[in-house]
Write an enzyme that holds these catalytic residues in place. Sequence first.
Site, PDB file in Angstrom:
ATOM      1  N   ASN A  44      -8.023  -3.860  13.420  1.00 58.54           N
ATOM      2  CA  ASN A  44      -9.413  -3.867  13.416  1.00 58.54           C
ATOM      3  C   ASN A  44      -9.423  -5.453  12.751  1.00 58.54           C
ATOM      4  OD1 ASN A  44      -7.849  -3.154  11.369  1.00 58.54           O
ATOM      5  ND2 ASN A  44      -9.788  -0.920  11.244  1.00 58.54           N
TER       6      ASN A  44
ATOM      7  N   GLU B  94      -9.972  -2.129   5.411  1.00 58.61           N
ATOM      8  CA  GLU B  94     -10.932  -2.028   6.811  1.00 58.61           C
ATOM      9  C   GLU B  94     -11.695  -2.715   6.408  1.00 58.61           C
ATOM     10  OE1 GLU B  94      -9.157  -0.549   8.578  1.00 58.61           O
ATOM     11  OE2 GLU B  94      -8.623   1.643   7.766  1.00 58.61           O
TER      12      GLU B  94
ATOM     13  N   HIS C 281      -7.937  -5.424   9.849  1.00 58.10           N
ATOM     14  CA  HIS C 281      -7.089  -4.786   8.877  1.00 58.10           C
ATOM     15  C   HIS C 281      -5.671  -5.921   7.684  1.00 58.10           C
ATOM     16  CE1 HIS C 281      -5.370  -1.172  10.235  1.00 58.10           C
ATOM     17  NE2 HIS C 281      -4.210  -1.947   9.292  1.00 58.10           N
TER      18      HIS C 281
ATOM     19  N   ASP D 190       0.876  -1.061  -0.143  1.00 55.99           N
ATOM     20  CA  ASP D 190       0.132   0.068  -0.008  1.00 55.99           C
ATOM     21  C   ASP D 190       0.539   0.774  -0.093  1.00 55.99           C
ATOM     22  OD1 ASP D 190       0.963  -0.763   2.623  1.00 55.99           O
ATOM     23  OD2 ASP D 190      -1.234  -0.699   2.985  1.00 55.99           O
TER      24      ASP D 190
HETATM   25  C1  F6R Z   1       1.068  -2.083   6.172  1.00 55.12           C
HETATM   26  C2  F6R Z   1      -0.073  -2.528   5.763  1.00 55.12           C
HETATM   27  C3  F6R Z   1      -0.328  -2.938   7.774  1.00 55.12           C
HETATM   28  C4  F6R Z   1      -0.068  -2.407   8.714  1.00 55.12           C
HETATM   29  C5  F6R Z   1      -0.653  -2.682   9.629  1.00 55.12           C
HETATM   30  C6  F6R Z   1       0.056  -2.467  11.573  1.00 55.12           C
HETATM   31  O1  F6R Z   1       2.038  -1.652   5.073  1.00 55.12           O
HETATM   32  O2  F6R Z   1      -0.309  -1.981   4.612  1.00 55.12           O
HETATM   33  O3  F6R Z   1      -1.906  -3.434   7.192  1.00 55.12           O
HETATM   34  O4  F6R Z   1       0.412  -4.212   8.626  1.00 55.12           O
HETATM   35  O5  F6R Z   1      -2.144  -1.762  10.480  1.00 55.12           O
HETATM   36  O6  F6R Z   1       0.746  -1.680  11.541  1.00 55.12           O
HETATM   37  P1  F6R Z   1       1.798  -1.798  12.329  1.00 55.12           P
HETATM   38  O7  F6R Z   1       2.693  -3.093  12.071  1.00 55.12           O
HETATM   39  O8  F6R Z   1       2.222  -0.625  12.711  1.00 55.12           O
HETATM   40  O9  F6R Z   1       1.380  -2.378  14.061  1.00 55.12           O
END
Ligand code: F6R
Length: 248
Positions: free
Chosen positions: A136, A143, A138, A67
């Site tokens: 959540n 989401e 994701h 992303d």
């Molecule tokens: C990152 C991504 C997100 C993260 C998720 C967890 O490229 O796509 O899905 O993997 O938000 O984030 P952290 O690792 O910061 O807890």
Amino acid sequence: MKIIEVKNYQEMSLAAAQYIINMLKNTSKLTLGLATGGTPQGVYQHLIEDYKKNGTSYAQVTSFNLDEYIGLSKDDPNSYYRYMYENLFKHINISLQQINIPSGMNTNLQSECEEYENKIHQHGGIDLQLLGIGSNGHIGFNEPGTSFQSKTHVVGLTQSTREANARYFTSIEEVPTQAITMGIQSIYKSKEILLLASGKAKQDAMVKLLNGDVTESFPASILKQHPNATIIADEEALFGVKDVSLFR
Ligand code: F6R
């Protein structure tokens, strides 16, 4: 879905790095799906150390990131391009031609999404997709409520995701409100998936993922149906999960 249970963040990072290094050694060409955020930072550090010490080569690796924020240029300190460059790419022998991250600056976002999805297919799909998980559920920026059939698309970021990511910005107002993300189907099509989870902040997500149903209201739950998905999680993240032994 298989679980590798480890003690802490350090062990999770080392185990994931070794997993990737083994694949690099055993395959002549590898397409890696990469993630940003706090979770994979330790993995990238180990990959860099290994590259410096053992010279494991990335010359035959193509990467696709999950992303990117819309409206941030490659050089922006908070763009995911910059994150990947600083945390991994500038330290290893991967050419910038081989790395792919959606551009959040394209004025035609629809065609950016379609081209990104096509490019993944043209490369024969992703061999190993590295994932973190949001509290959540994701994955990428998909989401709750995102269709399991979704391909690379533009998303509005929820308040909870913007708050979680605000730690990297000077204020929450600066956190972009939209992003481009690989869809759930794009992720699911990867031949192999490695999801990492560490710490208390991931406890609820792990309980819902492992003890809950497969539902679009918890995006990561689809991974339970994937034929080759592994979770590396630490004790704290798995606290409260029932029947972890069923996944060993
Ligand atoms: C990152 C991504 C997100 C993260 C998720 C967890 O490229 O796509 O899905 O993997 O938000 O984030 P952290 O690792 O910061 O807890």
